[in-house]
Structure formats: structure tokens, C-alpha cells
Design a protein around this motif. Structure first.
Motif, short mmCIF file in Angstrom:
data_model
loop_
_atom_site.label_atom_id
_atom_site.label_comp_id
_atom_site.label_asym_id
_atom_site.label_seq_id
_atom_site.Cartn_x
_atom_site.Cartn_y
_atom_site.Cartn_z
N SER A 231 0.85 -1.19 0.00
CA SER A 231 0.00 0.00 0.00
C SER A 231 0.88 1.24 0.00
N ALA A 232 0.43 2.25 -0.70
CA ALA A 232 1.16 3.52 -0.79
C ALA A 232 0.17 4.57 -1.28
N ASN A 233 0.66 5.79 -1.42
CA ASN A 233 -0.16 6.89 -1.92
C ASN A 233 0.53 7.45 -3.16
N GLU A 246 -3.65 3.49 -1.59
CA GLU A 246 -4.20 2.43 -2.42
C GLU A 246 -3.35 1.17 -2.27
N VAL A 247 -3.90 0.06 -2.71
CA VAL A 247 -3.16 -1.20 -2.76
C VAL A 247 -2.64 -1.38 -4.19
N TYR A 248 -1.37 -1.73 -4.30
CA TYR A 248 -0.71 -1.85 -5.60
C TYR A 248 -0.06 -3.22 -5.75
N ARG A 249 0.19 -3.58 -7.03
CA ARG A 249 0.95 -4.78 -7.37
C ARG A 249 2.18 -4.35 -8.17
N LEU A 250 3.35 -4.80 -7.75
CA LEU A 250 4.61 -4.49 -8.41
C LEU A 250 5.19 -5.76 -9.02
N GLU A 251 5.36 -5.80 -10.33
CA GLU A 251 6.03 -6.91 -11.00
C GLU A 251 7.53 -6.71 -10.87
N LEU A 252 8.21 -7.63 -10.22
CA LEU A 252 9.61 -7.43 -9.89
C LEU A 252 10.52 -7.45 -11.12
N ASP A 253 10.20 -8.22 -12.14
CA ASP A 253 11.05 -8.27 -13.33
C ASP A 253 10.92 -7.01 -14.17
N SER A 254 9.69 -6.59 -14.42
CA SER A 254 9.47 -5.45 -15.31
C SER A 254 9.42 -4.10 -14.59
N GLY A 255 9.12 -4.12 -13.28
CA GLY A 255 8.95 -2.88 -12.54
C GLY A 255 7.58 -2.26 -12.71
N THR A 256 6.68 -2.93 -13.43
CA THR A 256 5.33 -2.40 -13.65
C THR A 256 4.54 -2.38 -12.35
N ILE A 257 3.89 -1.24 -12.09
CA ILE A 257 3.07 -1.08 -10.89
C ILE A 257 1.62 -0.86 -11.32
N THR A 258 0.72 -1.67 -10.76
CA THR A 258 -0.70 -1.58 -11.08
C THR A 258 -1.49 -1.30 -9.82
N ALA A 259 -2.37 -0.29 -9.87
CA ALA A 259 -3.24 0.02 -8.74
C ALA A 259 -4.39 -0.99 -8.70
#
Length: 676
Positions: A231-233, A246-259
Motif C-alpha cells: 500500500s502507498a499513496n 491504495e493497494v498496488y501490485r509491483l512486478e519485480l522483473d518489469s517494474g510495472t506497478i498496477t493500482a
């Protein structure tokens, strides 16, 4: 040796052990000997528990923290390492073979790993800043954590360079941030906290988030180890939408962050289900009111299917933990001043599992505490009592009765006469509500005597006292005062409606609730109308100042770290940006008279009570200028008063042991000047 001498020697041998065990009252020096338990973490298999053993260092005048380990049956109790520096934040590896933790010294904080079987440890990191939020990857090969990445403030001028050896004044400090200081920390270093990942065998830490956003919470690994949920803002205008997250998902290989969430309000503390398909999290839609319940929510791992888990429980919940089978979750909540652990199903059914969680405040009697759960459902938690701070306890799976495993505080307290605690309920004269409070009596209390009553108002005001051990309250009782501390309207642990009664109305009828408790107790023969005293800190200081502005019934008062003027406080405190609309309508310049009418300084012309005013010199939450407004006004009005400024103390004025002692000593000394 004569028979007479021999008899005397024998009697002396029997007498010394008995006299050594005579109980004495709790005293100032005893504060340095207090120990208590925090942050218990039970191993995945439920066989071991590691915890922080807290105490007071009399030489350094600081609170200490060391990690200790024991079997879940109470055996094998030992210190985890040989280090004599602060240790904290212990986290078990998924297989229970290792512990990661943070060790801090004057040189900084680093991450260490301890191998249980070998009994050895190693430092993993050499970091520039302090890590927090340690989290193991599912296969135990990596650790994620949060750490500040320094930034830069605006530089308006380059400035002249002083000649070599010259002694010039320091350059000015330029600030452009909304939040640039924090009570207890002072001026905040520019920069943002980001997540890092490091091998569990050491090496370089890799930064995995970026951008001008803070990432503070503990990240959660997905079961495949490919992503972090956190979670972050990270929303636009995050500085001014400071309540949002919000709650986010971070893909460690690509660095993509999805809310994964998107509403206006705090969504935080995500927990991934054992199969990885669901996410539990906490939050609420922000209605911009004084108090709102934090509730549990559930969504699919891709953010779809969001729903509130309706527990039919009018209490805020915290510390969500999935059960091993993924059918339910454990959580903590406060009810009537006491913290508990409960279990809820995904369908909303819930039941109470553990009571008397807490005892970790170790100053005033606030609720709190923590717990952790093993895969078999065993619960380790901090056990509280009115007569000792937190001890370690465990509730084994299938057992209805918890087991107390430690007695770290009772090595001292079993030889002390403590004030007895009584729970009291009474009726509010405002609307007939039931109001809860507690009374602590002097150690040698007798109903045949008459005692002074000391009213202790809690801070917050969105907080609560409870039946917990408090060295401050015990010191008041040792000094001969009967201490009354109530939870008036606005206190937490009584539901959202009760806590929100102070919305645009603070101080308000909470004053009546406190005075109704005083009047109810005055019906008892051992109290007298002309022997009343009152104190409190922070919001309790506000209430104390408000009370002596509303009546002259108290012989003397001690107003500790108060807000006297909501206009000046709101625009000078470290949390200056957080008051409009939730506390009072609009900003101070938009609605000045509304802010003024709730300011205790507006009543100062009516104060006749001799008043001690106390504040920490480094307090950024209720700044020194607030206390001085009361002191200066009373001096101008020739009301007996004294100003006590505690050097180096921030808002938690009792943080250092000597500060806790001197706070109580000054209050007691002031009250004794006016005691009958």
C-alpha cells in the motif's frame, strides 16, 4: 558463642529473608527497573516464539529493546544474540529455520539473519539509511524492505564560499514540502522511501520502486515470488490527498506497478491468501469526519470483486492475518478500553479468541499490544493486566485458556504494593449514555479516610484508556491520590457513533462526561468536594484547560502539552495540514470564530485555579508557544501558575525514563502545594 548469641543469629537468619520480601510502594526509581514484552512472533510451526524484551537503561536514560527466544511451552528461554544493542522487527523465514531482524546502534541500523540450528548470525547489509518492513520471499531466498532514498530541496542561491578556516554562519534551510517535519524526528530529510530486495545471503540491495512517492508499509510477496503487493499513496496531488492510500501490485522483473484499489480514502495493510487468489486489506471510504471505523475488505488478486467483510462489529479492526486454510482471518480490535484478538470468516461471522491484549504503552494506560499466529492456529500475544506491563502469552490451538510464558516485569512488581484498580460505569447528564472509567486507589487505601481525587484525562482525543498497568498512575497512587481516568465521548472502542460525537464539537459534551464521573464518585464517603485535582496531556491537556475555564471546583491543575488556540496550533504544528473539515469546518482563515470558540484560551478570563503548565521544548505536535499562551495569560491575570519546560522532550514527554519521572514529580509537587 553463647546460647543467647546463637539464638540471636538463628533469629536473624530467619528474619532477613522475610524482611527482604516486605512489599514497598511503587516509586520513581522503580521506573528504571521495569521490563515488558512487545512484538511477539511465533514460528510457522508454532514451536518457537521470538519477542522484543523492552526495558529502561538507567545510564543512558533510554528505552531498550533486545530479542529473546523461547519454546512455545515456555522452556528454553534465552537471549537470541550476544549483542548488547537495540534489536527489533524480527521476522521468521517461511520454513522457520532463520530469523531476519534489524539491529540498531549509534552507527545506524542494519539487517541481520540468525540461523536457528547453527546458532549463528550474519549482517546482510551496509545501508545508508534505516530499513523497515522486512518481508521474506516465499522460497526464503530474498528479503524485501523499505528505506529512505535521499532527495534534494530547492536551492535558491549558490552562496559565497567562506575563506579557508573562516567561521561563517550555516546556510539557510529552504523547504518546499507540505510535510517537512515530524514530532520526535524534527526536520525530515528530503527524499522518498522506496522498496528494495536483497538476497538472504547478502550482497547489494536492488531498488524496485521509483518516483516521488513514499512506500512505507511491509510489502507482501505473491506465492510465486514474482510480485510484491503493498500500500502507498501514488495518486496525483498525493501531498494534499494525504489521507488516501491504495493497494498496488509491483512486478519485480518489469517494474510495472498496477493500482488494485481506486477509491478516496485509506486502503492499506494488504494480506495475500495462502493460495494467492485473494487479498485482504483494511480501509474505509473517507467521509471527512473526526472518527471512522477501519474495516476489513476482500478482493481478487487482480483487484476485481471488491467487497467489505461485514463482521457486524462496531469497532475498528487491525492486524489482519490469514488462517492457514484460507477460510478466514485473525484480527485485533479494541472494545471498552481493552484489546482483543478475534477470528472472522470471509462470510462475516466472527468470534472472540483472546482477551487482555496490550500493556505495551508503559506510561499512561492506553490500549494496544500485538499478536501473531502460527500455521496451526496457535496465537502468541502481549498479555496485559492492571498490575504489570505486557508479558508474553500463548493460546495453543484447541485450547480455551492462554498460557502466560514470561514474568519479566514481575521480578520487580511482586515486591511492590500497587494501587488496586476498579472499573466504574456512570450515566452522562447530557444524553443518558453509559460512560466507562477506572479508579486506582493508593496502596494502603481505607474507606474510613478521606482522599484527594486526581482526574487524569486521556490524549487523542480519538484514543482510549483501559485497565492496563501505568507507572504514571501508580506513582500518583503512591503519592496518596485516588486516580480517576474516564473514557468520555470521542473515545475509541465504543463504536463509530460514540467516537464521532466530537465532530465539529471539540471540546464539547466530553467535558460533561468527565464532570459527571467526578460527581458520581463524590457520592462516596472517602472523597471530598474541596479536594479535587485535575491533569492530562495533549488532548488531556486541552480538556484540563477547558475544565478549569468552565468551573473553579479543582484545588489545582496541571495542564500538560496543551492546545490553547486552535488557530495558532493548526498552522504551526507538524500535522498542520490535517485539521480542516475533520476537526472544524474549513481552514482557520475561512472560519476563525469556529476555531476560536473551541480554543481553551477563549475561557482563560474565567480561570481561578492554580495551574502548572508543562511542555517539552522539542514538541512539534503541540508546540511550546501553545503552553506559553496559557502561562502568559495566567501571569497577566495574577493567577498562581508555573511553566515547566522539559529540555529535549518532544510530544511523548515521557519517552525517556527520567522524563516520565520528572513529569510525575512536578505534577505531584504542584498538587501537594494546594492539598488539604
Amino acid at each position: 558463642m553463647s546460647a543467647k548469641s546463637l539464638l540471636f543469629s538463628i533469629l536473624l537468619c530467619f528474619t532477613l529473608p522475610l524482611s527482604a520480601q516486605v512489599k514497598t510502594v511503587f516509586s520513581q526509581r522503580d521506573v528504571f527497573d521495569l521490563e515488558w514484552v512487545t512484538s511477539p512472533e511465533i514460528s510457522p510451526d508454532g514451536k518457537l516464539i521470538v519477542y522484543q524484551r523492552r526495558g529502561m537503561d538507567i545510564m543512558k536514560d533510554r528505552r531498550t529493546s533486545r530479542l529473546w527466544l523461547m519454546q512455545a511451552d515456555g522452556s528454553g528461554h534465552r537471549k537470541l544474540t550476544n549483542n548488547d544493542i537495540n534489536e527489533s522487527a524480527a521476522v521468521w523465514s517461511p520454513d522457520g529455520s532463520r530469523l531476519a531482524f534489524v539491529s540498531s546502534s549509534d552507527q545506524g541500523s542494519e539487517i541481520y539473519v540468525y540461523w536457528l540450528e547453527a546458532g549463528v548470525m550474519a549482517r546482510l547489509t551496509q545501508l545508508d539509511r534505516s530499513p523497515s518492513g522486512l518481508s521474506w520471499s516465499p522460497d526464503g531466498s530474498q528479503l524485501a524492505f523499505s528505506m529512505l532514498v535521499p532527495g534534494k530541496e530547492l536551492q535558491l542561491v549558490s552562496g559565497l564560499r567562506p575563506p579557508k578556516g573562516a567561521d561563517w554562519a550555516a546556510a539557510p534551510r529552504v523547504t518546499t514540502r507540505l510535510k517537512h517535519e515530524a514530532d520526535g524526528s524534527g526536520y525530515l530529510e528530503a527524499g522518498f522511501r522506496h522498496y528494495f530486495v536483497i538476497s538472504a545471503e547478502g550482497g547489494s540491495a536492488r531498488q524496485v520502486t521509483s518516483g516521488d512517492f513514499d512506500h512505507r508499509g511491509t510489502p507482501q510477496w505473491t506465492p510465486d515470488g514474482a510480485a510484491l503487493i503493498f500500500s502507498a499513496n501514488r495518486v496525483a496531488d498525493w501531498e494534499h490527498r494525504f489521507r488516501n492510500s491504495e493497494v498496488y501490485r509491483l512486478e519485480l522483473d518489469s517494474g510495472t506497478i498496477t493500482a488494485l484499489t481506486e477509491r478516496d480514502g485509506p486502503d492499506h495493510s494488504p494480506q495475500i491468501s495462502p493460495d494467492g487468489n485473494k487479498i485482504l486489506y483494511l480501509g474505509y471510504p473517507d467521509k471527512k469526519q473526526t472518527y471512522q471505523l477501519t474495516r476489513p475488505y476482500l478482493m481478487n488478486s487482480d483487484g476485481s470483486g471488491k467487497k467489505e467483510i461485514s463482521l457486524d462489529l462496531d469497532r475498528s479492526v487491525s492486524s489482519l492475518t490469514w488462517s492457514a486454510d484460507g477460510k478466514g482471518f485473525y484480527f485485533q480490535y479494541d472494545d471498552k478500553g481493552t484489546s482483543l484478538v478475534g477470528y472472522g470468516t470471509l462470510g462475516g461471522e466472527h468470534r472472540k479468541l483472546v482477551e487482555s491484549v496490550g500493556g505495551t504503552a508503559v506510561a499512561r494506560p492506553y490500549s494496544g499490544g500485538s499478536f501473531s499466529v502460527a500455521k496451526d492456529g496457535s496465537i502468541a500475544f502481549t498479555l496485559t493486566s492492571p498490575y504489570h506491563p505486557a508479558e508474553l502469552a500463548v493460546k495453543p490451538t484447541g485450547s480455551e485458556t492462554p498460557l502466560q510464558l514470561t514474568t519479566v516485569s514481575q521480578q520487580l512488581l511482586k515486591y511492590r504494593k500497587l494501587g488496586k484498580l476498579e472499573e466504574v460505569w456512570y450515566t452522562s447528564s447530557v444524553d443518558g449514555r453509559d460512560i466507562q472509567g477506572w479508579v486506582v486507589y493508593p496502596p494502603d487505601f481505607s474507606e474510613d479516610a478521606v482522599y484527594p481525587m486526581l482526574v487524569e484525562n486521556h490524549g487523542g482525543p480519538i484514543a482510549s484508556y483501559g485497565p492496563h498497568f501505568s507507572p504514571e498512575v501508580q506513582l500518583y497512587a503512591s503519592a496518596g491520590f485516588v486516580v480517576f481516568y474516564p473514557n468520555p465521548r470521542g473515545s475509541t472502542s465504543y463504536g463509530e457513533e460514540f467516537g464521532n460525537l466530537l465532530y465539529h464539537n471539540y471540546p464539547g459534551e466530553d467535558y460533561n462526561d468527565v464532570m459527571d464521573g467526578v460527581d458520581a464518585l463524590l457520592e462516596r464517603s472517602y472523597f471530598a468536594e474541596d479536594s479535587l485535582f485535575v491533569t492530562g496531556g495533549s488532548a488531556g491537556g486541552i480538556m484540563t484547560a477547558w475544565m478549569i475555564g468552565k468551573n473553579n471546583r479543582f484545588r489545582s491543575a496541571a495542564v500538560i502539552k496543551p492546545v490553547m488556540n486552535w488557530i495558532s496550533k493548526t498552522l504551526t504544528a507538524d500535522n498542520y495540514y490535517g485539521y480542516a473539515y475533520t476537526r472544524y469546518p474549513g481552514q482557520p482563515w475561512e472560519n476563525p470564530m469556529e476555531y476560536w470558540k473551541f480554543s481553551p484560551i477563549s475561557l482563560v478570563g474565567k480561570v481561578e485555579t492554580p495551574t502548572l503548565v508543562m511542555v517539552g521544548e522539542a514538541d512539534l505536535r503541540t508546540p511550546l508557544s501553545e503552553a506559553k499562551q496559557l502561562y502568559h495569560a495566567l501571569k497577566l491575570r495574577k493567577v498562581e501558575t508555573a511553566l515547566v519546560e522539559v529540555p529535549g522532550a518532544y510530544h511523548f514527554i515521557a519517552n525517556r525514563p527520567s522524563q516520565l519521572i520528572t513529569k510525575v514529580d512536578h505534577i505531584v509537587a504542584w498538587f501537594n502545594r494546594y492539598r488539604k
